[in-house]
Every structure is written in C-alpha cells, then in structure tokens.
Scaffold this active site. Sequence first.
Site, PDB file in Angstrom:
ATOM      1  N   ASP A 141      -8.232 -60.930  14.492  1.00  0.00           N
ATOM      2  CA  ASP A 141      -6.833 -61.095  14.868  1.00  0.00           C
ATOM      3  C   ASP A 141      -6.647 -62.420  15.591  1.00  0.00           C
ATOM      4  OD1 ASP A 141      -6.465 -58.539  13.923  1.00  0.00           O
ATOM      5  OD2 ASP A 141      -6.374 -57.601  15.907  1.00  0.00           O
ATOM      6  N   VAL A 142      -5.431 -62.941  15.549  1.00  0.00           N
ATOM      7  CA  VAL A 142      -5.107 -64.189  16.246  1.00  0.00           C
ATOM      8  C   VAL A 142      -5.494 -64.103  17.720  1.00  0.00           C
ATOM      9  CG1 VAL A 142      -3.220 -65.662  17.032  1.00  0.00           C
ATOM     10  CG2 VAL A 142      -3.266 -64.861  14.656  1.00  0.00           C
TER      11      VAL A 142
END
Length: 313
Positions: A141-142
């Site tokens: 995930d970012v």
Amino acid sequence: MNTETFDVDRPGRADALVAEHLGISRTKAAQWCTLGVVRAGPNSDALEVVGKSTKIALGSRLVIEIPEEPDPLDVKVEIVAGLNVIADEHDYVVVDKPAGVAAHPSPGWSGPTVVGGLAGLGYRISTSGAAERQGIVHRLDVGTSGLMVVATTEHAYTALKNAFRDRTPKKIYHTIVQGLPDPLNGTIDAPIGRHPGHDWKFTVLEGGRDSITHYKTLEAFGPATLVEVTLETGRTHQIRVHFSGMNHPCIGDLTYGADPTQAAELGLTRQWLHAHQLGFEHPGTGEWVEYHSDYQPDLSYALSVLRGERLDS
C-alpha cells in the site's frame, strides 16, 4: 479540450449528474466542478460555473469542458526520495519503499512510484505485465513502508509472479495495533471483499476472497501492541482489514477506524505497518534468499513513545 453538452432530464447535484452522464467516478466529476469546467443554465446563452454540490434543475443545460489530463498509467521517470535499493541482482532488485510511494502508476494517483523511481535510478526492469506494472510481482500500500522485490528480467518476472501466486515467498510484517489482541497469538481466517459502501475500501465480507493472516504478539504497551504478521494470502489491505475487523486497527490507520487522537500523540500520519522481512527462491540460482528492513523514522519514533523511552528534543 472536448466539450459535452446535455439537457438535464432529472434534477440533482452537479457532480452526480456529470458522473452519470459521462460514466466517470463521482470523485472525478467533483474535481472537474472544482476546476470550474462545469457550467449550467436554462440555455446555452445563460450558463454559469457551478460547484459540485450545486442543485441543477430539471430542463437545465449542462456544459462540461473536459480537461485534458495526462495518462495516469504513463510511467514517470523520477527521483524518489527514500527509495533505497538494498539488493541488486541480475534477475531482480529488492527495494526498501518509503511511505507515500505507490508500487506503480494507477488512475487517481499522481504521486511517486517504485516503477518511476527505479527508472530514475537507471534500472531496466522486466517488460512483462501491463505497461504500467512492468516488473511488479507484488505490491505494498502507498502508506506501508518496507520490502518489495521487482523483476528485472522476463524469466524472473515469470518465476516470481508464479511464486507469489503459489504463496511460497515468506512475507513478514510488523504492525502496532490498538489495544491488546485476544488471543495474543492467533490466525485470522476471514474472507475479504470490496466494501459495499466505499469503492476504495475493503472489508471482511461473506463471499469475499479467502484471506488468512497469522500473528503473534511481540510487545504489549497497554493502549497498543506490537505484533508480527505472516501472510498466507496477499489481499489488498489484508492486514489493515483483518485487524480492523477484530476491533484492533493498526494505529494511525484512520481509513479503517484508528483513533486520530492516539495517532497525533504518536506523531503518525499513516498506518504503523512495515514489510520487515521478505524471503523467496532466487529466480536465477534456485537458492533461498532473505532480506530485512529496519523501521522508518516515523515508526521508530512512535514505538519509542509507546515504550516510554527518553527522546531527544
């Protein structure tokens, strides 16, 4: 710039009408309204710029000057601060990804990417896969930091992609969750699917994809617990969703119900979640290789606060 014009056959909010007529997301329609490219009025000679929540009357004319946008899937060659290459092999590179960096370009994301950062460092990565995901065999995930392996040859891409599909790599994460999990060590076996009310969130959902998370407690602090997580499956947001479903969200993860006050006290602007260890069979030699990543500074700071350690002013 292309222009779309249509007459409103039912009253509604400007963003909703634009999204419905053009088949775009409500979010993008709202952004266009904010840019001032959506106008409405009783006819083409009496148009005014409207905001996203402006109520448009039945029979009004709506005119949208569609802005030219760069292809969100184009790979941008860039220097990504904090993106460190910790292993440079003929077949792959292993990177230590900072938070705030996506694995690859995607619609709606205009920030830095691992793919773009590697291109900026002069790496040639595998051309297998979709153009924007070249070399990417798994993702973070970012807002999650830590280890990713990226294929640099076609052979490695196929071998690593198959390995992750067959769940043979060892992926170990560390996260700090709110409260104290019960039991302290255990397995979460709960299917995950897209949240029915939010197209950008996921949730434990009957009929979702099978998802299995193993965890064990490393340190307990009372208001929070440091746990080690091993994944059998690799669903989007899996760790975040599973612990949120236990009512123990990752601290700092406001998307999945974390306490914003606690996050602020610990100096966190993202979830405390780190891909700490990654092991897999070397696609060239067949040997088992393992890599480790230390916590990012923001995670280390939050952990020190929870431990009650003296911090430098």
